[in-house]
Scaffold this motif. Structure first.
Motif, PDB file in Angstrom:
ATOM      1  N   LEU A 171      40.014  33.390  36.805  1.00 58.66           N
ATOM      2  CA  LEU A 171      38.943  32.955  35.908  1.00 58.66           C
ATOM      3  C   LEU A 171      38.096  34.119  35.408  1.00 58.66           C
ATOM      4  O   LEU A 171      37.517  34.048  34.336  1.00 58.66           O
ATOM      5  N   SER A 172      37.973  35.182  36.198  1.00 61.94           N
ATOM      6  CA  SER A 172      37.138  36.327  35.835  1.00 61.94           C
ATOM      7  C   SER A 172      35.687  35.894  35.636  1.00 61.94           C
ATOM      8  O   SER A 172      35.058  36.171  34.618  1.00 61.94           O
ATOM      9  N   LEU A 173      35.156  35.225  36.648  1.00 61.33           N
ATOM     10  CA  LEU A 173      33.790  34.707  36.563  1.00 61.33           C
ATOM     11  C   LEU A 173      32.750  35.808  36.384  1.00 61.33           C
ATOM     12  O   LEU A 173      31.667  35.572  35.857  1.00 61.33           O
TER      13      LEU A 173
ATOM     14  N   ARG B   2      41.912  28.540  31.080  1.00 66.58           N
ATOM     15  CA  ARG B   2      42.033  28.801  32.513  1.00 66.58           C
ATOM     16  C   ARG B   2      41.164  27.832  33.313  1.00 66.58           C
ATOM     17  O   ARG B   2      41.559  27.386  34.386  1.00 66.58           O
ATOM     18  N   VAL B   3      39.999  27.518  32.773  1.00 64.86           N
ATOM     19  CA  VAL B   3      39.157  26.522  33.438  1.00 64.86           C
ATOM     20  C   VAL B   3      39.849  25.156  33.414  1.00 64.86           C
ATOM     21  O   VAL B   3      39.856  24.434  34.416  1.00 64.86           O
TER      22      VAL B   3
ATOM     23  N   ASN C 115      28.985  32.126  33.438  1.00 63.22           N
ATOM     24  CA  ASN C 115      30.387  31.714  33.515  1.00 63.22           C
ATOM     25  C   ASN C 115      30.611  30.598  34.526  1.00 63.22           C
ATOM     26  O   ASN C 115      31.441  29.711  34.309  1.00 63.22           O
TER      27      ASN C 115
ATOM     28  N   PHE D 276      35.689  40.315  38.455  1.00 60.26           N
ATOM     29  CA  PHE D 276      36.290  40.185  37.131  1.00 60.26           C
ATOM     30  C   PHE D 276      37.718  40.694  37.171  1.00 60.26           C
ATOM     31  O   PHE D 276      38.064  41.549  38.000  1.00 60.26           O
TER      32      PHE D 276
ATOM     33  N   VAL E  67      34.260  32.782  30.200  1.00 64.45           N
ATOM     34  CA  VAL E  67      35.518  32.384  30.832  1.00 64.45           C
ATOM     35  C   VAL E  67      36.439  31.744  29.798  1.00 64.45           C
ATOM     36  O   VAL E  67      35.982  31.081  28.855  1.00 64.45           O
ATOM     37  N   ASP E  68      37.723  31.952  29.975  1.00 61.96           N
ATOM     38  CA  ASP E  68      38.729  31.375  29.082  1.00 61.96           C
ATOM     39  C   ASP E  68      38.796  29.867  29.322  1.00 61.96           C
ATOM     40  O   ASP E  68      39.137  29.438  30.433  1.00 61.96           O
TER      41      ASP E  68
ATOM     42  N   ALA F 275      32.202  26.907  33.745  1.00 55.40           N
ATOM     43  CA  ALA F 275      33.283  26.312  34.539  1.00 55.40           C
ATOM     44  C   ALA F 275      32.844  24.976  35.132  1.00 55.40           C
ATOM     45  O   ALA F 275      33.590  23.991  35.077  1.00 55.40           O
TER      46      ALA F 275
ATOM     47  N   GLU G 205      36.794  30.097  43.657  1.00 57.15           N
ATOM     48  CA  GLU G 205      37.119  31.270  42.839  1.00 57.15           C
ATOM     49  C   GLU G 205      36.295  32.449  43.339  1.00 57.15           C
ATOM     50  O   GLU G 205      35.496  32.306  44.255  1.00 57.15           O
TER      51      GLU G 205
END
Length: 272
Positions: free
Chosen positions: A62-64, A74-75, A123, A96, A70-71, A127, A92
């Motif tokens: 997720l790269s929170l 992906r969420v 982020n 990043f 966030v994408d 999510a 998660e």
């Protein structure tokens, strides 16, 4: 839905047969990105669900902590896997994995700055708006600190948890690794964290290379990490503890011994 409880293990296809035969097992964790969003669940996971074993999806992409939002895809995938597994929560990392459109391929540490806190909280909120269940956030192991840190680790984590309302996934092996590599006291960190927010805890093995202790997930859990589990449980025992193993899988009797040691350190019933 029942949350994770007792001693669990990370579910991986390579050890699915071993996990299936653990008589007292009550929960497992699965890497969310390894499960297709449209299903079906891998046979081994589906069988565990039928037994009433709780499955927790654990995200790694997720790269929170990224500066970019966030994408949404992906969420959406994490949300779909939570539905497929009937999960009571997902987890998660506070980290990043991408920046400027580039994927790092592994979890990278954040500077402990006010700006980073704001990015993580934004982020996590994005999510949370799409997830059907609560999220637990895991601090990662890091071999270095950023030069522009404004907060220490406890303050950084506590502020994120308070502002987001998220739960905490505390990796005891990460706490040990960070303290050993930085020359700090892991008990001092435990004393300042909101232990009541822990949803469950990770425990894993590691090894020393090049003067640093690395949280490898491929080595046995060392005695100091088990001792730290005992210290954590003496303060406030988490609802659940999970053994992570991501490669170099030992024979079944060795894995059973590790699970038994984790149960002994925490006071939870053995699952073997």
């Amino acid at each position: 839905m029942t949350g994770p409880a007792g001693v669990g293990i990370g579910w991986r296809p390579e050890i699915a047969g071993f996990v299936a035969e653990l008589p007292g097992l009550r929960f497992v964790e699965v890497i969310a990105e390894s499960v297709p969003a449209t299903g079906p669940l891998p046979d081994g996971l589906a069988a565990l669900r039928e037994r009433g074993v709780t499955v927790v999806p654990h995200g790694v992409r997720l790269s929170l902590g990224g500066a970019e939002p966030v994408d949404p895809a992906r969420v959406a995938h994490l949300a779909a896997v939570a539905d497929l597994t009937g999960a009571p929560l997902v987890s998660e990392h506070i980290a990043f994995v991408r920046a400027g459109g580039l994927e790092a391929g592994h979890l990278l540490p954040l500077p402990r700055s006010r700006e980073a806190v704001a990015a993580v909280c934004a982020n996590v909120a994005r999510a949370q708006a799409e997830l059907p269940v609560p999220i637990a956030l895991e601090p990662i192991a890091a071999l270095f600190d950023w030069p522009d840190d404004e907060l220490d680790e406890a303050a950084f984590l506590t502020e994120i948890l308070e502002r987001t309302g998220a739960l905490l996934l505390l990796d005891v092996a990460n706490v040990y690794a960070n303290a050993r590599n930085r020359g700090t006291d892991p008990l001092a960190l435990l004393a300042r964290l909101p232990l009541e927010r822990i949803a469950y805890a990770h425990v894993a093995g590691g090894a020393e290379h090049g003067g640093f202790y690395h949280d490898t997930h491929t080595d046995p859990v060392p005695r100091p990490v088990l001792d730290l589990v005992g210290e954590l449980c003496a303060r406030r025992r988490p609802p659940a503890l999970l053994l992570e193993r991501d490669g170099h899988y030992p024979p079944a009797d060795v894995l059973r011994t590790e699970l038994d040691a984790l149960a002994a350190a925490s006071g939870f019933p053995a699952v073997t």
